[in-house]
Design a protein around this motif. Structure first.
Motif, PDB file in Angstrom:
ATOM      1  N   HIS A 191     -41.992  61.581  12.145  1.00  0.00           N
ATOM      2  CA  HIS A 191     -41.407  62.571  11.232  1.00  0.00           C
ATOM      3  C   HIS A 191     -40.220  63.213  11.959  1.00  0.00           C
ATOM      4  N   LYS A 192     -39.008  62.898  11.505  1.00  0.00           N
ATOM      5  CA  LYS A 192     -37.819  63.366  12.204  1.00  0.00           C
ATOM      6  C   LYS A 192     -37.545  64.853  11.982  1.00  0.00           C
ATOM      7  N   ASP A 193     -37.980  65.392  10.840  1.00  0.00           N
ATOM      8  CA  ASP A 193     -37.598  66.750  10.466  1.00  0.00           C
ATOM      9  C   ASP A 193     -38.645  67.804  10.781  1.00  0.00           C
ATOM     10  N   SER A 220     -34.035  57.834   3.279  1.00  0.00           N
ATOM     11  CA  SER A 220     -32.985  58.854   3.288  1.00  0.00           C
ATOM     12  C   SER A 220     -32.513  59.206   1.881  1.00  0.00           C
ATOM     13  N   ASN A 246     -34.948  53.333  10.135  1.00  0.00           N
ATOM     14  CA  ASN A 246     -34.368  54.682  10.116  1.00  0.00           C
ATOM     15  C   ASN A 246     -34.950  55.553   8.996  1.00  0.00           C
ATOM     16  N   LYS A 248     -36.881  58.712   7.366  1.00  0.00           N
ATOM     17  CA  LYS A 248     -36.983  60.127   7.710  1.00  0.00           C
ATOM     18  C   LYS A 248     -38.404  60.466   8.179  1.00  0.00           C
TER      19      LYS A 248
END
Length: 303
Positions: A191-193, A220, A246, A248
């Protein structure tokens, strides 16, 4: 000399003077109102029309990703996926232990996929099953039988306005008001965010074999991509695939022997698929429940 032209001129001058005095004294003119039938109502925008089924659920079979491991070795990962528009889907609980061939023939459904982890509990419900996460779906709400697992894991959800969200925890009252669809009990693979809260416990420990084949991914563009990998994908290679794509966020619902991705008419369940899912033991494949995906007829009117 004629008197009438002079009278007319005097009346006109008087009216003009009155108007000028009214304007320069700060007053305003009151024009007669238009008849009600001449006042047009603001033009209302028609509600958005549903996209085609292929646009709501786009099936992309037989994909291949070339990956490089940390030691420099190359690995090819094969997988298929379905890309879903979260605004235009409904999700239903598809209970039962052996309904794959029934799902194959369901022309109304867009697809079926594996739900979150669970444990066998004899005597609990019709399926002898305790969920590890809460489910709030189009055909009902199912609370986790294991509340500690539900609170300590992750979820994906769709809000009333159609936004897809990946987060942590169980189905709280505030989330129940905010979301129309909720799938809990998941493992937060990446989880990038968001940083997982201290309450997050996850599902899996260290895994090296092909123990997971289904991935829920947040793209994205806001779409949900459901991935099922081919046989033999190791856990660390799955991480490389997620990084290369890639996403998110990417969460995992279940283990390999419970993996299902059925697209009626395009990717049915077969005996061959059952063999590779089960590692050569089809007798253990009749374990999961599935989630049934349907197309919506219209978007909700959000206040």
């Amino acid at each position: 000399m004629r008197i009438w032209p002079l009278i007319a001129l005097g009346v006109f001058a008087g009216i003009a003077g009155g108007i000028s005095a009214r304007l320069f004294s700060g007053g305003s003119m009151h024009w007669p109102e238009l008849p009600a039938q001449l006042i047009l109502n603001p033009r209302e925008e028609p509600p958005p029309q549903p996209p085609s089924r292929d646009e709501i659920a786009r099936f992309v079979p037989d994909q291949r990703a070339e990956l490089i491991r940390e030691n420099g070795d190359s690995i090819a990962v094969e997988y298929s996926s379905v890309i879903l528009d979260p605004r235009w889907i409904d999700l239903e609980f598809f209970g039962g232990w052996n309904r794959e061939f029934e799902a194959n023939e369901d022309s109304e459904a867009l697809l079926f996929f594996t739900g979150p982890t669970f444990e066998k509990q004899f005597g609990r419900g019709d399926l002898d099953m305790a969920l590890h996460g809460d489910l709030m779906l189009s055909n009902g709400t199912w609370r986790a039988g294991n509340r500690a697992a539900a609170a300590g894991r992750a979820y994906i959800a769709v809000s009333e306005n159609g936004n897809l969200e990946f987060g942590y925890g169980d189905l709280t009252p505030s989330r129940e008001e905010r979301f129309r669809l909720f799938i809990g009990g998941l493992h937060a693979f990446s989880h990038k965010d968001q940083i997982p809260p201290s309450s997050y416990r996850g599902v899996y420990g260290e895994m090296r074999l092909a123990d997971v084949r289904i991935v829920y991914a947040l793209r994205s563009d806001g779409a949900l991509e459901l991935i099922e990998t081919a046989d033999g994908v190791h856990f660390n290679d799955l991480k490389l695939l997620v990084e290369q794509r890639n996403f998110k966020a990417a969460f995992l619902p279940d283990h390999a022997s419970k993996s299902r991705l059925i697209v009626p008419g395009l990717r049915p369940w077969s005996e061959e698929q059952a063999i590779w899912v089960s590692g050569g033991k089809p007798s253990i494949t009749q374990l999961p429940f599935m989630l049934r995906v349907l197309a919506r007829d219209a978007l909700p009117q959000v206040q």
